[in-house]
Design a protein around this motif. Structure first.
Motif, mmCIF file in Angstrom:
data_model
loop_
_atom_site.group_PDB
_atom_site.id
_atom_site.type_symbol
_atom_site.label_atom_id
_atom_site.label_comp_id
_atom_site.label_asym_id
_atom_site.label_seq_id
_atom_site.Cartn_x
_atom_site.Cartn_y
_atom_site.Cartn_z
ATOM 1 N N CYS A 22 -24.967 -48.145 16.738
ATOM 2 C CA CYS A 22 -23.449 -49.182 17.245
ATOM 3 C C CYS A 22 -24.410 -50.366 16.726
ATOM 4 O O CYS A 22 -22.780 -50.982 15.194
ATOM 5 C CB CYS A 22 -23.305 -49.445 18.468
ATOM 6 S SG CYS A 22 -22.723 -50.304 19.156
ATOM 7 N N CYS A 25 -23.544 -49.938 12.104
ATOM 8 C CA CYS A 25 -22.724 -48.900 11.577
ATOM 9 C C CYS A 25 -22.019 -49.557 11.743
ATOM 10 O O CYS A 25 -21.443 -49.422 10.006
ATOM 11 C CB CYS A 25 -22.569 -47.716 12.996
ATOM 12 S SG CYS A 25 -21.102 -48.609 14.090
ATOM 13 N N GLN A 84 -17.666 -42.547 12.729
ATOM 14 C CA GLN A 84 -18.522 -43.237 13.651
ATOM 15 C C GLN A 84 -18.265 -45.085 13.989
ATOM 16 O O GLN A 84 -17.540 -45.402 14.622
ATOM 17 C CB GLN A 84 -19.947 -43.548 12.651
ATOM 18 C CG GLN A 84 -20.692 -42.474 12.871
ATOM 19 C CD GLN A 84 -21.402 -41.856 13.980
ATOM 20 O OE1 GLN A 84 -21.975 -42.568 14.594
ATOM 21 N NE2 GLN A 84 -21.024 -41.111 14.106
ATOM 22 N N VAL A 88 -17.035 -46.909 17.144
ATOM 23 C CA VAL A 88 -17.321 -48.236 17.784
ATOM 24 C C VAL A 88 -16.135 -49.634 17.361
ATOM 25 O O VAL A 88 -16.185 -50.112 18.975
ATOM 26 C CB VAL A 88 -18.481 -48.694 16.940
ATOM 27 C CG1 VAL A 88 -18.858 -50.497 17.107
ATOM 28 C CG2 VAL A 88 -19.776 -47.756 16.847
ATOM 29 N N ARG A 92 -15.865 -51.583 21.069
ATOM 30 C CA ARG A 92 -15.337 -53.298 20.880
ATOM 31 C C ARG A 92 -13.830 -53.781 21.481
ATOM 32 O O ARG A 92 -14.170 -54.683 22.349
ATOM 33 C CB ARG A 92 -16.288 -53.406 19.732
ATOM 34 C CG ARG A 92 -16.687 -54.459 19.222
ATOM 35 C CD ARG A 92 -16.706 -55.216 18.425
ATOM 36 N NE ARG A 92 -16.204 -55.095 16.827
ATOM 37 C CZ ARG A 92 -15.276 -55.781 17.041
ATOM 38 N NH1 ARG A 92 -14.332 -56.678 17.336
ATOM 39 N NH2 ARG A 92 -14.085 -55.183 15.845
ATOM 40 N N ALA A 121 -24.195 -43.309 18.481
ATOM 41 C CA ALA A 121 -24.075 -44.462 18.420
ATOM 42 C C ALA A 121 -22.299 -45.122 18.610
ATOM 43 O O ALA A 121 -22.572 -45.844 19.974
ATOM 44 C CB ALA A 121 -23.354 -44.389 16.851
ATOM 45 N N THR A 122 -21.407 -43.978 19.204
ATOM 46 C CA THR A 122 -20.441 -44.406 20.797
ATOM 47 C C THR A 122 -21.291 -44.194 21.800
ATOM 48 O O THR A 122 -20.545 -44.841 22.176
ATOM 49 C CB THR A 122 -20.006 -42.391 20.810
ATOM 50 O OG1 THR A 122 -19.243 -42.498 18.673
ATOM 51 C CG2 THR A 122 -17.982 -42.907 21.640
ATOM 52 N N ALA A 125 -22.570 -47.813 21.837
ATOM 53 C CA ALA A 125 -21.377 -48.955 21.501
ATOM 54 C C ALA A 125 -20.981 -48.361 23.059
ATOM 55 O O ALA A 125 -20.612 -49.708 23.423
ATOM 56 C CB ALA A 125 -20.012 -47.988 21.263
#
Length: 264
Positions: A22, A25, A84, A88, A92, A121-122, A125
């Motif tokens: 995160c 990316c 990806q 994020v 966010r 990454a999810t 985040a």
């Protein structure tokens, strides 16, 4: 699927794509994608509860340009990074806007090399922005041609194990139909807007939706009607047993905002 070489906590794929976190990316996406984007949000309402069940994150250009203007720039070389970065960005913005409902994110199964790696990454985040991952819904469109059904099932299985909700979008429009319900066992199904459009004056559409609602109830799948634009469509769908709706009749998507829907 391509083979993955694991290097400590870094996934390196044969085409040079590596698993991003995160934290990097969005910055890396700017270089890899060569274009910027943001999100609009559209509510999905629960009539029985009189509240917003979820907001769907819809990709837009950086100044609110159409989704098509963004998606036309996605190709085989940048699809992974776009997928990806889109996840994020949605998390966010939803966190910054103070969303209290679920958050529905569209994902590209053909961009997921390895489910366990591509979800990292999810989840990071969600942790960084303080968003409960149990409120995340991942939608895959039935209209997208899937070349590896087993791979899509492995994605759904991984998301289920992590407590993430899984949805099939555009149901009734795509290639797999009932097979998707049986093989993927989604938590939610969104009826394609072409079935919804003019349903109040179309007995065949009513019969299809009625039978789909009964089938989903028996399978424990929640049903959502999307693309609702008129009171007549809403009232007909309501009479067929549906209680969750999305469409312009309730609220249009809001660019980087959370629209408040009109409740009947």
């Amino acid at each position: 699927m391509p083979q993955v070489t694991e290097l400590n906590d870094l996934q390196v794929f044969p085409d040079g794509v590596r698993q991003v976190t995160c934290r990097d990316c969005l910055a890396e996406a700017s270089d890899r994608l060569g274009f910027a984007f943001s999100m609009a949000f559209q509510p999905i309402v629960d009539i029985d509860r009189g509240e917003v069940y979820a907001y769907e994150a819809l990709v837009r250009g950086p100044n609110g340009e159409s989704a098509g203007s963004v998606l036309s720039q996605v190709n085989d070389q940048n699809r992974y990074y776009f997928d990806q970065a889109a996840r994020v960005t949605a998390i966010r913005l939803a966190a910054e806007l103070g969303i209290e409902a679920n958050l529905s994110i569209n994902f590209m199964p053909n961009a997921v090399y390895k489910p366990q790696a591509c979800i990292r990454a999810t989840m990071e985040a969600a942790s960084i922005y303080g968003f409960d991952p149990r409120r995340l819904i991942f939608e895959v469109t039935e209209a997208e041609r899937i070349t590896d059904r087993g791979h899509l099932r492995s994605i759904f299985d991984e998301y289920r194990e992590r407590g993430l909700l899984r949805a099939i979008d555009d149901y009734g429009e795509g290639f797999a139909g009932l097979n998707h319900l049986i093989e993927l066992e989604p938590d939610l199904v969104k009826i394609d807007l072409n079935l919804v459009r003019g349903v109040d004056d179309h007995q065949s559409k009513q019969a299809v939706i009625r039978s789909t609602a009964m089938m989903c109830e028996e399978m424990g799948i929640e049903l959502i009607a999307e693309g609702v634009e008129t009171r007549e469509e809403y009232e007909t769908l309501r009479s067929l047993g549906l209680n969750r709706f999305q469409g312009y009749w309730f609220a249009k998507p809001g660019f980087e905002t959370l629209p408040i829907p009109e409740m009947p």
